[in-house]
Design a protein around this motif. Structure first.
Motif: not given
Lengths: 350, 350, 350, 350
Positions: B6-20
């Motif tokens: 699935s496309d929800n088994t994957g990682r998150a984009a690093p840019e998104i976690l960095e923004a968090l």
């Protein structure tokens, strides 16, 4: 601003966000079938010294409302303190998720339910009465919404009164860490060993970021709750990022360290207040919250000085200490209160 | 494992976690009254070229169910595709949040609603009939649950059929970015300009982490939804950490870059399949999903080779490409399919 | 037994049952598409001097809960008296049918809402606040659950306070006939002309048998309510038998005659009490109910004498007069009270 | 008009209304605590040869929806026939009272669920799956909505498939009397002895007036249902008038006499159809309903002749025989069909 508005206005603990970032590798099955969420079950079972089921959820409101819906039929009555967050601040989420269940305030002190009053209330409800709904559960808030803490014996007394009539016991632990830090007892002693069946396990107010949890002690409740959470939109497909936060929250006692710190700052302020005339604590300061009565003009002055806090009424202010509040912030508040209150008290004494 | 589950088994984009992580400074008011959430309103209004209200929520299920509850009374009928996620995979969350609203499948192709069929269905419902409930809304999934994309003209046709009878239009945009990447049109052209009133704006499946959003185009829906979200336990007190994710998701076109990438990998696989006998696409490959029919024995072989995918039936497999799936992974899948299918086809041809 | 337990322990008016029997001829379309139900619309529109929609329902609880659900979203707050039947005696039916709407008591006297107190309460609710739900409606009980009557001016004051904030007004008219008999004004003057949007029109307590009704004054509410009633299981397929009862109930002023009669018996008792020491009315006697405080031992004695009544507490008894209660029954009660209370009072005076 | 539109367009049995009128004497406690309702419990327990709880309710929709809500959690799936009244004609009342429970059609024939198909469906549901909700119950309609009857063995087979997975069994007995009259077995043999847990016991369609009932065979369901009925507005305060109807309905076998009579008229019509070309029964005629396919022009002609019936589609008509339908009415219909169909058939044969 020196911010005492709430413990949810603050930052998250860096350790928690670092754990979230560290979880961002490889692929993992969705909806909680990942290794982080499995580890969370084990970690919390160790922490509570019994096999528990842990369900990460987005918010404390979700944790509370879905916990109550799990232990009350839709025609149930859930007893709680008048001041309980579920009763005053969650837009009747319990009534919504519970299909129309009704919250019924029970008298007590400082936001706590008192076992005797609960017993009297239940004694006044005839078994089989149809017109008011059926007593189903009790919810206690630990620490309470007025910043006070139940002793384990008090919780046990409530549980006994409840269970004598077949009612379940929920604990809203939005500030459970602060209560534990105050009590100095184990998580088990403050929860299931006192008769708690299901618990809203708060993290957000104590350095968390984007999740709290439901901890289920009564195993027969868990499977149905899992489905209910799914349909309630509370099961992240990338659950690992929630579970990683909760793992970090309790790792190496981080949660208790943070709670001890915010409690200590509040305690420092409370101690300092003793020497300041013209302000009156309306509840004992037992965790990280201070409810203080003083003139509205002084509130204006404090805000002009750059302090943030919550006005509960024209003369009652609430100050909440975050996990990263500092002693310097505490001393600044005390100095400002002293500065504004002493002349006011002097004027009043003339 | 090479993971196509699935496309929800994957990682998150690093840019998104960095923004968090970057959002973790200073204090900010809770429940969405922070500067990140204010910026989000502006950013999405720019993106959609109209004033929108954006509500971050924990999951796509929450986005869908609460959107539908906002546009249908509890006695309403919501028309959707038989294959719609709301109908097949969300534990009837729409019925729950909607107080008993009913989903009614309308015929179509490849998971899409067809305007003509919707019109016929509505023509068969007498105004004022009491026995079935009242037609209230239509929900389209863009891209569809079978990996196909509506043209703006198709959406507009559905909106016209719906609005001729006073029905509202919801779009489940769990894979909206993938649809946009395919269509090459603007977000506005694919949404409110075609008549969409409210939208589930997905991020999780396309490199997001812990939130999706509801985007409200019909402004009269927003204030009530805000209250409903609060009681639904979908309003984080530390909302900044959700809003920061969504801001990063669309910053510099990240979302579309990720969608183009996952679409491209799926396209590469689809193209490669042309030369492989014994497998049949059951739907055109228009985004990042591939629905492929081939023998169960070959599924076993693929799994033994270390490929992950979802078995929809004994002979139908779904492969989903994540935003960070690689060409090498695509080629590996093609090679394995070729390896296992060619002999099977040869045997079958004998 | 001489029965003062409630006005719903009694018989039905023979005229009502005769009408029901007379309706038993020929065939008629189901679910309210019959000539009796059509006549009912016209008859009640004449009665109320405006075009109304009338929906017969099985019970007053259904009338109240479905009326409130028609004027409040599920996240709404409905203000009412603490003593209101919807708040104390209907097992939170309003919360159930309203999808979790919340009842909020407003202070007043003798079971009535007071406009000023309502205004103050509303003034304390910030527009757009999310945490408590949204003010949506007010419900007044006419006559009140403590047997008192609002003047039209009082209702109008409440309506004005409500409508200034966009709230709707519901009237629980379980004893509307008794209130009208007391007020001597027209049905219109006591309802929509004072701002009532929707009304529970009671018949059962005043000589009815198996139905009450919802009367809708705000026409935009009616169509949706019709569907909601259907799914609520409140639309009889042989509706004629309900509509015939309601037609007979108001025919030739039967309803007001019955209410005047039960009011008069209660008035006779109240007048007689003036000369009896040791009993205290806790609310003025304005309709057919008497709330009387006297020693529990006297309650025991009354019961031993064969009187039935309802014990609200150890020292508070409620006596309700049925439409067919007689002067002889009233005098018997007075005699018994005199017999038991005079010695008790003498003892107390020693 | 000779009225075949429905069995709820007809009169009530005079015996039932007479019993209602006879109950109008003396006073009696409200909400079911009266002697008629007590007698009803005993009478139905005798009738069903086991201790049952009987709850009179206003309508069959209430009986069905509240029965299902009593045996399914809000996240439950209830399996039923595609043609079931609960699925097609009750405005999703089951979803409403059940807090969002979902109805799922299972394949079968002539409106009946088939045990094998149910078993296959359940076999396809993984235990613990969260995404679709949890299988909770099965509902069978006896007689079915297409006028056919389950044998006790068929019901038992369904019950076994259901209970193997922990599902409860509900019977919608809106036409239970007609089914019993057809089967010739006892009420017990056709209900709890086949595994039925709870039943909607219909009276209205078979000569009743204003009430149906829920009969509870699984005693652990009854107490909670009592509260739920109270808040659902289904507990009349003057319950005696409902209970008296139900007592009269079964007194001296009245219910079965009426059902035999309406069945016989339908059988007479079905027999007569054999000699008429151009009309086709789409389901066997086993009770009082006839589903007949013939040209729309003939429907027009029948209506012009003064016959009433229900058009299910342009070429499918439903004829329902009331308990007081006569042989003359049957013969008139046959004559008219013969008159209109023979020329049509002749023309078609040319």
């Amino acid at each position: 601003m020196i911010d005492y508005r709430s413990d949810n206005t603050g930052r998250a603990a860096p350790e928690i966000l670092e754990a979230l970032v560290r979880a961002n590798h490889d692929t993992a099955l969705g909806y909680g079938a990942d290794e982080w969420t499995a580890a969370l079950q084990q970690r919390f079972s160790d922490l509570f010294e019994t096999a528990v089921r842990v369900f990460p959820v987005a918010t404390g409101t979700a944790a509370n409302a879905l916990s109550l819906a799990a232990i009350s039929p839709s025609w149930g009555i859930v007893y709680c303190s008048e001041a309980a967050h579920i009763n005053t601040s969650e837009a009747n989420a319990a009534g919504f998720f519970g299909g129309g269940l009704k919250l019924a305030p029970v008298g007590g002190e400082y936001g706590r339910v008192v076992a005797e009053r609960l017993g009297e209330t239940l004694a006044g409800v005839a078994p089989g009465q149809l017109h008011r709904g059926q007593p189903a559960a009790v919810s206690v808030t630990q620490a309470s919404d007025l910043g006070t803490v139940y002793s384990p014996a008090e919780i046990r007394g409530i549980a006994e009164a409840a269970k004598a009539r077949g009612l379940r016991l929920h604990m809203d632990g939005a500030r459970f860490a602060n209560a534990l830090a105050r009590l100095g007892c184990s998580p088990a002693e403050a929860s299931w060993r006192c008769g708690v069946d299901i618990m809203s396990f708060g993290a957000t107010k104590n350095g968390g970021a984007l999740c709290d949890a439901i901890v289920v002690f009564a195993p027969e409740l868990a499977d149905a709750l899992a489905v209910q959470l799914r349909r309630a939109g509370q099961v992240w497909s990338k659950m690992r990022f929630a579970s990683a936060q909760l793992l970090a929250y309790v790792e190496n006692g981080l949660w208790l360290d943070m709670a001890r710190s915010s409690n200590a700052i509040a305690g420092r302020i409370a101690a300092g207040l003793a020497g300041i005339p013209g302000a009156r604590l309306t509840a004992p300061v037992e965790i990280n919250e201070i409810f203080l009565e003083f003139p509205g003009a002084v509130m204006d002055a404090l805000e002009a000085d750059g302090f943030g806090f919550y006005r509960r009424s024209k003369t009652l202010a609430r100050f909440v200490c975050r996990f990263d509040a500092t002693e310097a912030e505490a001393d600044a508040l005390l100095a400002a209160l002293r500065r504004h209150l002493a002349p006011a008290a002097a004027r009043a004494a003339e």
